[in-house]
Design a protein around this motif. Structure first.
Motif, PDB file in Angstrom:
ATOM      1  N   VAL A  80       0.871  -0.945   0.085  1.00  8.04           N
ATOM      2  CA  VAL A  80       0.141   0.103   0.075  1.00  8.04           C
ATOM      3  C   VAL A  80       0.898   1.296  -0.152  1.00  8.04           C
ATOM      4  CG1 VAL A  80      -1.764   1.052   1.294  1.00  8.04           C
ATOM      5  CG2 VAL A  80      -1.850  -1.174   1.425  1.00  8.04           C
ATOM      6  N   HIS A  81       0.716   1.904  -0.800  1.00  5.61           N
ATOM      7  CA  HIS A  81       1.485   3.270  -1.044  1.00  5.61           C
ATOM      8  C   HIS A  81       0.842   4.521  -1.872  1.00  5.61           C
ATOM      9  CE1 HIS A  81       2.195   2.230  -5.157  1.00  5.61           C
ATOM     10  NE2 HIS A  81       2.286   1.071  -5.002  1.00  5.61           N
ATOM     11  N   ASN A  82       0.971   5.722  -1.148  1.00  7.95           N
ATOM     12  CA  ASN A  82       0.153   6.880  -1.970  1.00  7.95           C
ATOM     13  C   ASN A  82      -1.094   6.559  -2.128  1.00  7.95           C
ATOM     14  OD1 ASN A  82       2.783   8.361  -1.808  1.00  7.95           O
ATOM     15  ND2 ASN A  82       3.491   7.297  -3.669  1.00  7.95           N
ATOM     16  N   GLY A  83      -2.065   6.065  -1.153  1.00  7.17           N
ATOM     17  CA  GLY A  83      -3.251   5.897  -1.526  1.00  7.17           C
ATOM     18  C   GLY A  83      -3.608   4.925  -2.502  1.00  7.17           C
ATOM     19  N   ARG A  84      -2.733   4.129  -3.026  1.00  7.60           N
ATOM     20  CA  ARG A  84      -2.838   2.928  -3.813  1.00  7.60           C
ATOM     21  C   ARG A  84      -2.467   1.680  -3.476  1.00  7.60           C
ATOM     22  NH1 ARG A  84      -0.841   4.398  -9.934  1.00  7.60           N
ATOM     23  NH2 ARG A  84      -2.046   2.409  -9.942  1.00  7.60           N
ATOM     24  N   ALA A  85      -2.992   0.585  -3.650  1.00  6.01           N
ATOM     25  CA  ALA A  85      -2.598  -0.651  -3.377  1.00  6.01           C
ATOM     26  C   ALA A  85      -2.244  -1.584  -4.617  1.00  6.01           C
ATOM     27  CB  ALA A  85      -3.788  -1.268  -2.529  1.00  6.01           C
ATOM     28  N   THR A  86      -1.386  -2.577  -4.172  1.00  9.41           N
ATOM     29  CA  THR A  86      -0.927  -3.539  -5.407  1.00  9.41           C
ATOM     30  C   THR A  86      -1.120  -4.754  -4.680  1.00  9.41           C
ATOM     31  OG1 THR A  86       0.574  -1.827  -6.199  1.00  9.41           O
ATOM     32  CG2 THR A  86       0.711  -4.248  -6.950  1.00  9.41           C
ATOM     33  N   LEU A  87      -1.675  -5.576  -5.472  1.00 10.52           N
ATOM     34  CA  LEU A  87      -1.808  -6.975  -5.003  1.00 10.52           C
ATOM     35  C   LEU A  87      -1.276  -8.000  -6.068  1.00 10.52           C
ATOM     36  CD1 LEU A  87      -3.067  -8.837  -2.861  1.00 10.52           C
ATOM     37  CD2 LEU A  87      -5.228  -8.823  -3.994  1.00 10.52           C
ATOM     38  N   GLU A  88      -0.127  -8.854  -5.710  1.00  7.92           N
ATOM     39  CA  GLU A  88       0.292  -9.785  -6.623  1.00  7.92           C
ATOM     40  C   GLU A  88       0.082 -11.219  -5.978  1.00  7.92           C
ATOM     41  OE1 GLU A  88       4.619  -8.371  -7.723  1.00  7.92           O
ATOM     42  OE2 GLU A  88       4.300  -7.583  -5.608  1.00  7.92           O
ATOM     43  N   LEU A  89      -0.313 -12.141  -6.969  1.00  9.80           N
ATOM     44  CA  LEU A  89      -0.554 -13.320  -6.709  1.00  9.80           C
ATOM     45  C   LEU A  89       0.489 -14.359  -7.685  1.00  9.80           C
ATOM     46  CD1 LEU A  89      -4.551 -13.474  -7.474  1.00  9.80           C
ATOM     47  CD2 LEU A  89      -3.050 -12.854  -5.261  1.00  9.80           C
ATOM     48  N   LYS A  90       1.039 -15.133  -7.177  1.00  8.29           N
ATOM     49  CA  LYS A  90       2.204 -15.968  -7.631  1.00  8.29           C
ATOM     50  C   LYS A  90       2.158 -17.249  -7.370  1.00  8.29           C
ATOM     51  CE  LYS A  90       5.545 -12.269  -7.295  1.00  8.29           C
ATOM     52  NZ  LYS A  90       6.929 -11.608  -7.051  1.00  8.29           N
ATOM     53  N   GLU A  91       2.188 -17.835  -8.379  1.00  4.58           N
ATOM     54  CA  GLU A  91       2.157 -19.440  -8.524  1.00  4.58           C
ATOM     55  C   GLU A  91       3.207 -19.907  -9.333  1.00  4.58           C
ATOM     56  OE1 GLU A  91       0.408 -21.768  -6.753  1.00  4.58           O
ATOM     57  OE2 GLU A  91      -0.606 -20.152  -5.599  1.00  4.58           O
ATOM     58  N   ALA A  93       3.117 -21.597 -12.235  1.00  7.39           N
ATOM     59  CA  ALA A  93       2.650 -21.462 -13.676  1.00  7.39           C
ATOM     60  C   ALA A  93       2.170 -20.308 -14.088  1.00  7.39           C
ATOM     61  CB  ALA A  93       1.812 -22.376 -14.120  1.00  7.39           C
ATOM     62  N   TRP A  94       2.045 -19.235 -13.121  1.00  7.95           N
ATOM     63  CA  TRP A  94       1.334 -17.816 -13.642  1.00  7.95           C
ATOM     64  C   TRP A  94       1.668 -16.912 -12.528  1.00  7.95           C
ATOM     65  CZ3 TRP A  94      -2.061 -16.402 -10.199  1.00  7.95           C
ATOM     66  CH2 TRP A  94      -2.771 -17.195  -9.359  1.00  7.95           C
ATOM     67  N   SER A  95       1.334 -15.701 -12.710  1.00  9.47           N
ATOM     68  CA  SER A  95       1.287 -14.690 -11.835  1.00  9.47           C
ATOM     69  C   SER A  95       0.413 -13.410 -12.250  1.00  9.47           C
ATOM     70  CB  SER A  95       2.739 -14.146 -11.585  1.00  9.47           C
ATOM     71  OG  SER A  95       3.244 -13.412 -12.852  1.00  9.47           O
ATOM     72  N   LEU A  96      -0.024 -12.661 -11.484  1.00 10.05           N
ATOM     73  CA  LEU A  96      -1.051 -11.808 -11.613  1.00 10.05           C
ATOM     74  C   LEU A  96      -0.543 -10.586 -10.802  1.00 10.05           C
ATOM     75  CD1 LEU A  96      -4.713 -13.539 -11.988  1.00 10.05           C
ATOM     76  CD2 LEU A  96      -3.208 -12.535 -13.834  1.00 10.05           C
ATOM     77  N   THR A  97      -0.885  -9.206 -11.317  1.00 10.33           N
ATOM     78  CA  THR A  97      -0.662  -8.148 -10.488  1.00 10.33           C
ATOM     79  C   THR A  97      -2.052  -7.120 -10.794  1.00 10.33           C
ATOM     80  OG1 THR A  97       1.781  -8.134 -10.735  1.00 10.33           O
ATOM     81  CG2 THR A  97       0.550  -6.095 -10.113  1.00 10.33           C
ATOM     82  N   PHE A  98      -2.466  -6.784  -9.574  1.00  8.02           N
ATOM     83  CA  PHE A  98      -3.760  -5.944  -9.580  1.00  8.02           C
ATOM     84  C   PHE A  98      -3.519  -4.748  -8.869  1.00  8.02           C
ATOM     85  CE2 PHE A  98      -5.218 -10.281  -9.733  1.00  8.02           C
ATOM     86  CZ  PHE A  98      -6.142 -10.244 -10.723  1.00  8.02           C
ATOM     87  N   ASP A  99      -3.650  -3.511  -9.516  1.00  7.30           N
ATOM     88  CA  ASP A  99      -3.576  -1.984  -9.017  1.00  7.30           C
ATOM     89  C   ASP A  99      -5.109  -1.947  -8.564  1.00  7.30           C
ATOM     90  OD1 ASP A  99      -1.154  -1.825  -9.690  1.00  7.30           O
ATOM     91  OD2 ASP A  99      -1.703  -1.207 -11.664  1.00  7.30           O
ATOM     92  N   LEU A 100      -5.067  -1.502  -7.234  1.00  6.10           N
ATOM     93  CA  LEU A 100      -6.526  -1.092  -6.627  1.00  6.10           C
ATOM     94  C   LEU A 100      -6.365   0.502  -6.105  1.00  6.10           C
ATOM     95  CD1 LEU A 100      -5.388  -4.162  -5.501  1.00  6.10           C
ATOM     96  CD2 LEU A 100      -7.714  -4.119  -4.730  1.00  6.10           C
ATOM     97  N   PHE A 101      -7.660   1.006  -6.475  1.00  4.08           N
ATOM     98  CA  PHE A 101      -7.770   2.613  -6.097  1.00  4.08           C
ATOM     99  C   PHE A 101      -8.808   2.615  -4.896  1.00  4.08           C
ATOM    100  CE2 PHE A 101      -6.807   1.447 -10.660  1.00  4.08           C
ATOM    101  CZ  PHE A 101      -5.919   2.525 -10.697  1.00  4.08           C
ATOM    102  N   LYS A 102      -8.359   3.798  -3.992  1.00  2.73           N
ATOM    103  CA  LYS A 102      -9.124   3.945  -2.740  1.00  2.73           C
ATOM    104  C   LYS A 102     -10.489   4.595  -3.273  1.00  2.73           C
ATOM    105  CE  LYS A 102      -6.989   5.815   0.757  1.00  2.73           C
ATOM    106  NZ  LYS A 102      -6.220   6.889   1.720  1.00  2.73           N
ATOM    107  N   LEU A 103     -11.511   3.877  -2.650  1.00  2.00           N
ATOM    108  CA  LEU A 103     -12.943   4.368  -2.798  1.00  2.00           C
ATOM    109  C   LEU A 103     -13.052   5.596  -1.965  1.00  2.00           C
ATOM    110  CD1 LEU A 103     -14.510   0.889  -2.917  1.00  2.00           C
ATOM    111  CD2 LEU A 103     -13.767   2.367  -5.035  1.00  2.00           C
ATOM    112  N   PRO A 104     -14.077   6.432  -2.422  1.00  2.00           N
ATOM    113  CA  PRO A 104     -14.438   7.486  -1.559  1.00  2.00           C
ATOM    114  C   PRO A 104     -15.249   6.733  -0.394  1.00  2.00           C
ATOM    115  CG  PRO A 104     -15.514   7.508  -4.023  1.00  2.00           C
ATOM    116  CD  PRO A 104     -14.757   6.261  -3.772  1.00  2.00           C
ATOM    117  N   SER A 105     -15.505   7.856   0.697  1.00  2.00           N
ATOM    118  CA  SER A 105     -15.655   7.495   2.128  1.00  2.00           C
ATOM    119  C   SER A 105     -16.893   6.656   2.256  1.00  2.00           C
ATOM    120  CB  SER A 105     -15.654   8.340   2.853  1.00  2.00           C
ATOM    121  OG  SER A 105     -14.286   9.063   2.969  1.00  2.00           O
TER     122      SER A 105
END
Length: 203
Positions: A80-91, A93-105
């Motif tokens: 989590v950095h600068n109001g954004r979050a990054t979620l990485e999934l690693k196996e 045979a594959w890997s995925l990266t997701f950028d997540l953005f903060k929702l309004p209150s």
């Protein structure tokens, strides 16, 4: 708003604890979320964004399946950095990266309410399954105890028909004592005349 069905994954970033989960939204088959119980981050996918992300990752399989696999193997990493979050999934045979953005209150509150009720539903379902499993285990244990005790009780009630041995180890059948005057050939027949012995004078 429908409560998320999961899967759910507890994650840490520094000293903060988070919950990662995913769910379906109107207009999109999948979205990932991260929350620290006060703020919520989302992938904010609509169907077009989701298809674009899947094309870039080269994975056409349902993302929920990938999340469940990574969560079960504990191969998810969150930053989590600068109001954004990054979620990485690693196996392997594959890997995925997701950028997540903060929702309004206001939207974050709705998401947190949906998450709380979703988790309550999961807990209730698990409690019912546990209660059913405990009942089945108790019934099985009762049957086992009944089957274990049944031969012993039958043995106590049955007469002992096993042959008995005397102290010398001989036959277990005890000879019936012969009454004087009783016939050897026809047991039970008793002569009415007293035995006189052998008369040697006539011979």
């Amino acid at each position: 708003m429908e409560p998320p069905a999961g899967p759910f994954f507890p994650a840490r970033h520094g000293s903060q604890r988070y919950v990662c989960y995913c769910g379906a939204e109107p207009g999109a088959a999948f979205n990932a979320y991260v929350t620290n119980a006060s703020e919520v981050w989302s992938t904010d996918f609509n169907q077009e964004k989701l298809e674009r992300h899947m094309a870039q990752s080269g994975i056409s399989e349902d993302y929920s399946t990938k999340f469940r696999e990574a969560f079960e193997h504990r191969t998810a990493a969150l930053t989590v950095h600068n109001g954004r979050a990054t979620l990485e999934l690693k196996e392997d045979a594959w890997s995925l990266t997701f950028d997540l953005f903060k929702l309004p209150s206001s939207e974050a509150r709705m998401r947190l309410q949906a998450l709380m009720f979703g988790l309550m539903g999961c807990v209730s379902s698990l409690e019912k399954r546990l209660e059913a499993a405990e009942g089945a285990a108790a019934a099985a244990a009762a049957v086992c105890r009944s089957e274990k005790n049944q031969p012993r009780s039958q043995k106590l009630l049955m007469p002992d028909l096993s042959p008995r041995k005397n102290q010398g180890g001989g036959s277990a059948v005890l000879a019936k004592r012969r009454v004087p005057g009783e016939s050897l050939i026809n047991p039970g027949f008793k002569s009415k005349k007293a035995p006189t012995g052998v008369d040697y004078e006539d011979s």
